[in-house]
Scaffold this motif. Structure first.
Motif, short mmCIF file in Angstrom:
data_model
loop_
_atom_site.label_atom_id
_atom_site.label_comp_id
_atom_site.label_asym_id
_atom_site.label_seq_id
_atom_site.Cartn_x
_atom_site.Cartn_y
_atom_site.Cartn_z
N SER A 76 -0.86 -11.39 1.27
CA SER A 76 -0.39 -11.26 -0.10
C SER A 76 0.80 -12.19 -0.35
O SER A 76 0.89 -12.86 -1.38
N ALA A 77 1.71 -12.24 0.64
CA ALA A 77 2.86 -13.14 0.51
C ALA A 77 2.39 -14.59 0.44
O ALA A 77 2.87 -15.37 -0.39
N ARG A 78 1.45 -14.92 1.28
CA ARG A 78 0.91 -16.29 1.29
C ARG A 78 0.29 -16.64 -0.07
O ARG A 78 0.50 -17.73 -0.60
N GLU B 151 0.85 -1.20 0.00
CA GLU B 151 0.00 0.00 0.00
C GLU B 151 0.88 1.25 0.00
O GLU B 151 2.01 1.22 0.51
N PRO B 152 0.37 2.35 -0.51
CA PRO B 152 1.14 3.60 -0.48
C PRO B 152 1.52 4.02 0.94
O PRO B 152 2.51 4.74 1.11
N ALA B 153 0.76 3.56 1.94
CA ALA B 153 1.05 3.94 3.32
C ALA B 153 2.45 3.50 3.74
O ALA B 153 3.09 4.15 4.56
N ARG B 154 2.92 2.41 3.19
CA ARG B 154 4.21 1.85 3.64
C ARG B 154 5.30 2.05 2.61
O ARG B 154 6.27 1.30 2.58
N ILE C 82 7.76 -7.74 -3.13
CA ILE C 82 7.84 -6.64 -2.15
C ILE C 82 6.43 -6.44 -1.61
O ILE C 82 5.54 -6.02 -2.35
N THR C 83 6.24 -6.77 -0.36
CA THR C 83 4.88 -6.73 0.18
C THR C 83 4.85 -6.23 1.62
O THR C 83 5.83 -6.37 2.36
N VAL D 170 11.58 -12.57 -0.60
CA VAL D 170 10.49 -11.70 -0.14
C VAL D 170 11.08 -10.52 0.63
O VAL D 170 11.89 -10.72 1.54
N ILE D 171 10.69 -9.32 0.23
CA ILE D 171 11.04 -8.11 0.96
C ILE D 171 9.75 -7.63 1.60
O ILE D 171 8.80 -7.27 0.89
N SER D 172 9.70 -7.68 2.91
CA SER D 172 8.41 -7.42 3.55
C SER D 172 8.49 -6.28 4.55
O SER D 172 9.58 -5.88 4.98
#
Lengths: 229, 206, 544
Positions: free
Chosen positions: C442-444, C315-318, C436-437, C461-463
């Motif tokens: 979403s990763a799942r 999301e744009p928030a992060r 990138i999540t 995964v970049i989380s």
């Protein structure tokens, strides 16, 4: 600093950041205006994306294109009809027709999640718990072997106890109350501890994410002001 | 109508499901699955549009009825339609839409997220006043230890903090997380099977 | 109403009535049976009934000897109430209460007094001898002559009636009949009672008369004791439901605005100061974790110039956190491996965020759209979209998210013939997947739906830090190759990036102070609130 698109973007960004951060002193009209504008802009943006990234390239363009075969166009009539049925959901009288599409989406979605959960989470995670006790990589290193076994055992018991917490099978007692089996009850209690630990770690992660967002916003404010100093 | 909806849900679901497991025996099922999934993709996009239209309807109704907060609804509708038509004419990838994203959407969302840090901290401090049980104490101690391990100190390095924190997140918390994941997967499996057997009909085919 | 009950006592009379005997010149009654002896006996009779009764005192005349004895068939007991005696026939027909030039038409209203059908033959004579006011209420024989008009000489003396009754009666006030006739369409003239002389005040349906005595219905609810018990129980239940139950655990909870302000002030002031001063006094985290090592190895294993798929699902928030975490990974990869990048997103804003990322933190690498990287844009449908893309990417995401110079142009750019996707037709032909999540779900979804299609491809995964605890199990089960999470992960990775400067270092001091401040506040404030909570609970127990 010359007036450019970047400067305009920076100014708008600066303004909206202040509008939202004004919530620190309490709910106020400026904050409300900022959030309502945000919701409107986001929804408008998503609608534009839906049109340009879904409806036009996947439905309209193939139907009007001369390079697409008749068979493919015929197959596209199904989602076209579905789209019309979905649009009928807008009307209270005709909204029932949208159920057909919703049924299709639910059926397909259920199948996808079943297969994904089974092959992507359930089996690999069970196997991962078992494979934690694979000693082959640590042969000859007693310290690492012990650490690996200990950690594997903690993860194994944590998984079992947590799953026990989600076990809701119960039997009635003489006094009419429903209780789980004694052993399950103990497992579930320990499972609560593991869930508490996991939630604590997640909470720290959420705070870290929120703190980073705050740092990024404050940094952008400082940088914007810095442009004029 | 009910029979039709259940039939559609069950048949489409079974066809897609068989595309996962039976393509070795019936290769055509892979194509059928792709076809059905692409139909679903299109319909999901249209559903998003219908949802946004519903949002407009709700707020225009509020404006028409002059309800409390109709001024804010007017702002919302104005910016929604403005952004939509701008995106429709210029396309979403246009530079001006970038201004909308970088000037409004990202700052507002990120600032809201930043405010969340204050609220989270406040809630954590007040938690023990609200309920002082073992779960709350474990929750807060773990959160504090992970926070401590995620930071460093000025001028000095204390690796033990990071090691402790990592052990908590990668071993202790892993057990709970894996249990939750398996539990969620089992729940998803059961819910999905109930839909495919026509027992649950969340699409409104009671 | 029995006349013998209150008539004996003056106290029972209304004040206005008790004065009547003195005011009216009543002659002594000769026959005790003929009529009530005096007005005292009519003490409880309302004035309108007195007016109706042929009493001598009312009309200022002495009661005459009855010409006809009361019929035995009337069944009036010997000791019947005195007021009933007033209904005995008198030899002199009573005149209407007011004078009229024309005979008054009998009112079609139901009779006030209906004789019993079983009464004797003397009944006819009884009613023929009845006063006019009463006979007028029954069907008169056709041969019966019209009542004799009365003159105004028969009207009551003013002093005999209370003022309010006088005011109601139009007789003395001389209200014109014309006016009422004009105003009301109902021509029925009230001939008796307090309303006598008024026209159209009590409209009645012509020809309507009840044929039988109306049944008496009990208004009492017929309910058994059991039913009443059930009703009482239901009432109790409803009353209990409606009664607000205070929640003990929330009773002491009141929002402390001052605490909120203190937290906000501390965070904002300290972080702003640190950022403004650009301090770098906090040491960067040391020691690679297993998951970060996995990411480093996976990135290092990517062949030179090979196609890499990057999924932007946040999301744009992060955006701040994700760019800080992802920038060193991509910086290293682009610097060392020069991969061809393909972007896709299941988030509506993901495509724009991808463009922002490649033209922002990675701008130094000079990647151009359509040449070194390609944005496939938005992939709708969540898990369904991911599965479709994993099965057949060129069908599920056929066009590029590229800028068009022409407005209103619907021209679409086919993606799979462009250089970044050269030689790629399926998911397994990418050399690595990077997600990138900020969302564990979403990763799942990506991990689950690409399991069969990606085979043994490196999957990094970049989380966000918030999603890391729920993604970690996928790393330990070796479903993903590496995990870089949050600002901490970005800071660790940044130190493995050949000393190249990154945003993580810029934010690190503020981040560390924020985390330490939070830890201190949670532990200190938590203990303080624990003590307050225990005190509150002890006080509540004592109060109980």
């Amino acid at each position: 600093m010359a007036i450019s698109l970047d400067l305009i973007t920076g100014a708008i960004s600066f303004l909206f950041t202040l509008l939202i951060l004004s919530y620190v002193i309490g709910d106020n009209p400026l904050f409300k205006i900022g959030t309502y504008i945000f919701v409107g802009v986001s929804a408008g943006f998503i609608a534009a994306i839906a049109v340009w990234q879904v409806v036009i390239p996947r439905l309209v363009s193939p139907l009007i294109s001369t390079s697409v075969s008749i068979t493919e166009k015929g197959l596209l009539l199904v989602p076209l009809l579905g789209a019309l049925l979905l649009i009928m959901k807008i009307s209270p009288r005709l909204s029932g027709m949208g159920r057909i599409v919703m049924a299709f989406l639910t059926g397909v979605g259920a199948a996808v999640t079943i297969a994904g959960a089974l092959t992507g989470t359930l089996m690999p995670q069970v196997m991962g718990t078992i494979n934690a006790f694979d000693m082959a990589p640590y042969q000859g290193n007693a310290g690492l072997l012990l650490e690996s076994i200990t950690n594997g055992a903690i993860v194994l018991f944590g998984t079992i106890f947590t799953l026990s917490y989600f076990h809701f099978g119960a039997r009635p007692r003489a006094d009419g109350s429903m209780r789980r089996l004694g052993l399950i009850e103990i497992f579930a209690w320990v499972g609560r501890v593991f869930i508490g630990i996991t939630l604590g770690a997640i909470f720290a992660g959420v705070y870290a994410a929120a703190l980073t967002a705050l740092i990024e916003r404050l940094s952008s404010l400082i940088n914007f002001i810095g442009n004029f100093l | 109508m009910r029979v039709i909806t259940v039939f559609i849900a069950v048949v489409s679901g079974l066809l897609v499901l068989s595309g996962y497991f039976l393509t070795g025996f019936f290769p055509v099922l892979a194509d059928v699955q792709t076809l059905l999934l692409n139909w679903a993709i299109i319909l999901m996009g249209v559903a998003a549009l219908v949802g946004i239209f519903n949002l407009i309807t709700v707020h225009t109704d509020k404006i028409r009825r002059r309800e409390t907060g109709s001024f804010y609804s007017a702002i919302l509708v104005f910016f929604l339609l403005g952004t939509f038509f701008l995106g429709l004419i210029l396309r979403p990838e246009h530079g001006l839409m970038g201004v909308v994203m970088n000037g409004i959407i990202i700052p507002v969302e990120a600032a809201l997220m930043g405010l969340l840090s204050i609220s989270l901290l406040y809630a954590a401090i007040r938690l023990l006043r609200r309920r002082a049980d073992m779960m709350s104490v474990i929750f807060l101690i773990v959160a504090a230890l992970v926070m401590l391990g995620s930071a460093t100190l000025p001028f000095v390095n204390l690796p033990i903090l990071g090691i402790t924190s990592r052990w908590i997140t990668q071993v202790l918390a892993l057990g709970g997380a894996r249990g939750i994941l398996i539990g969620v997967a089992l729940g998803t499996l059961m819910t999905g099977l109930r839909v495919l057997f026509g027992v649950d009909r969340p699409y409104g085919g009671n | 109403m029995k006349s013998d009950e209150p008539a004996a006592a003056d106290a029972g009379l209304p004040a206005w009535l008790s004065g009547i005997p003195d005011a009216a010149p009543v002659e002594p009654v000769e026959n005790e049976n003929a009529a009530p002896a005096d007005d005292l006996e009519l003490g409880d009779i309302p004035s309108w009934l007195k007016a109706a009764a042929p009493h001598s005192s009312i009309f200022g005349e002495t009661a005459q000897e009855p010409a006809v004895e009361p019929a035995p068939s009337f069944d009036a007991p010997a000791d019947s109430a005195d007021w009933l005696n007033t209904f005995k026939s008198i030899d002199t027909p009573q005149a209407p209460a007011f004078a009229m030039d024309e005979p008054v038409e009998a009112a079609p209203a139901p009779p006030a007094f209906v004789p019993d059908s079983q009464s004797g033959e003397n009944m006819d004579s009884l009613f023929t001898d009845m006063p006019d006011w009463l006979s007028g209420s029954v069907d008169l024989p056709a041969a019966n002559p019209a009542p004799t008009p009365m003159t105004n000489s028969d009207v009551l003396a003013a002093g005999e009636l209370p003022a309010w009754v006088q005011a109601m009666r139009p007789v003395d006030t001389g209200v014109s009949q014309l006016s009422s006739t004009l105003l009301s369409s109902d021509q029925t003239l009230e001939s008796r009672g307090a309303l006598a002389g008024l026209q159209g005040v009590l409209p009645a349906a012509p020809g309507y008369a009840p044929t039988s005595k109306p049944k008496a219905y009990s208004i009492k609810l017929q309910a058994s004791e059991e039913q009443q018990m059930h009703a009482a129980l239901l009432e109790q239940i409803l009353a209990a439901e409606a009664e607000p139950v205070p929640i003990a655990s929330y009773s002491a909870l009141r929002t402390s605005r001052s605490l909120r302000w203190v937290i906000a002030f501390l965070l904002l002031t300290i972080i702003t100061s640190v950022l403004a001063m650009r301090t770098q006094i906090f040491t960067m985290p040391v020691g690679n974790t297993l998951d970060i090592n996995g990411a480093l190895n996976a990135i290092g294993s990517i062949p030179e110039g090979s196609p890499v798929l990057v999924m932007f699902d946040y999301e744009p928030a992060r955006v701040g956190e994700m760019e800080v975490a992802a920038a060193p990974v991509f910086d290293q990869m682009l610097l060392l491996r020069h991969p061809r990048l393909t972007f896709i997103s299941t988030n509506e804003s993901g495509a724009i965020l991808a463009e922002r990322f490649i033209t922002g933190p990675l701008a130094g690498h000079g990647y151009e759209s359509g040449i070194r990287y390609l944005n496939l844009g938005y992939l709708p449908g969540g898990q369904m979209g991911i599965r479709a893309f994993a099965q057949n990417p060129s069908v599920s995401a056929p066009y590029a998210f590229s800028q068009s110079a022409n407005l209103f142009s619907t021209t679409l750019t086919p993606a799979w013939t462009l250089p970044p996707l050269e030689g790629v037709t399926s998911l397994s032909q990418f050399t690595a997947l990077i997600l990138i999540t900020d969302n564990a779900d979403s990763a799942r979804a990506w991990i689950e739906q690409t399991t069969s299609a990606r085979g043994t491809l490196p999957f990094v995964v970049i989380s966000s830090a918030q999603a890391a605890p729920m993604i970690q199990p996928y790393y330990t089960s070796q479903q993903i190759s590496g995990l870089v999470s949050g600002l901490y992960g970005g800071a660790v990775y940044e130190q493995n990036n050949a000393g190249r400067p990154g945003t993580a270092r810029t934010y690190w001091d503020a981040y560390s102070i924020g985390m330490l401040l939070a830890m201190a506040l949670i532990l200190g404030g938590g203990l303080w609130n624990l003590a307050l909570g225990l005190r509150d609970r002890a006080a509540a127990r004592e109060a109980k």
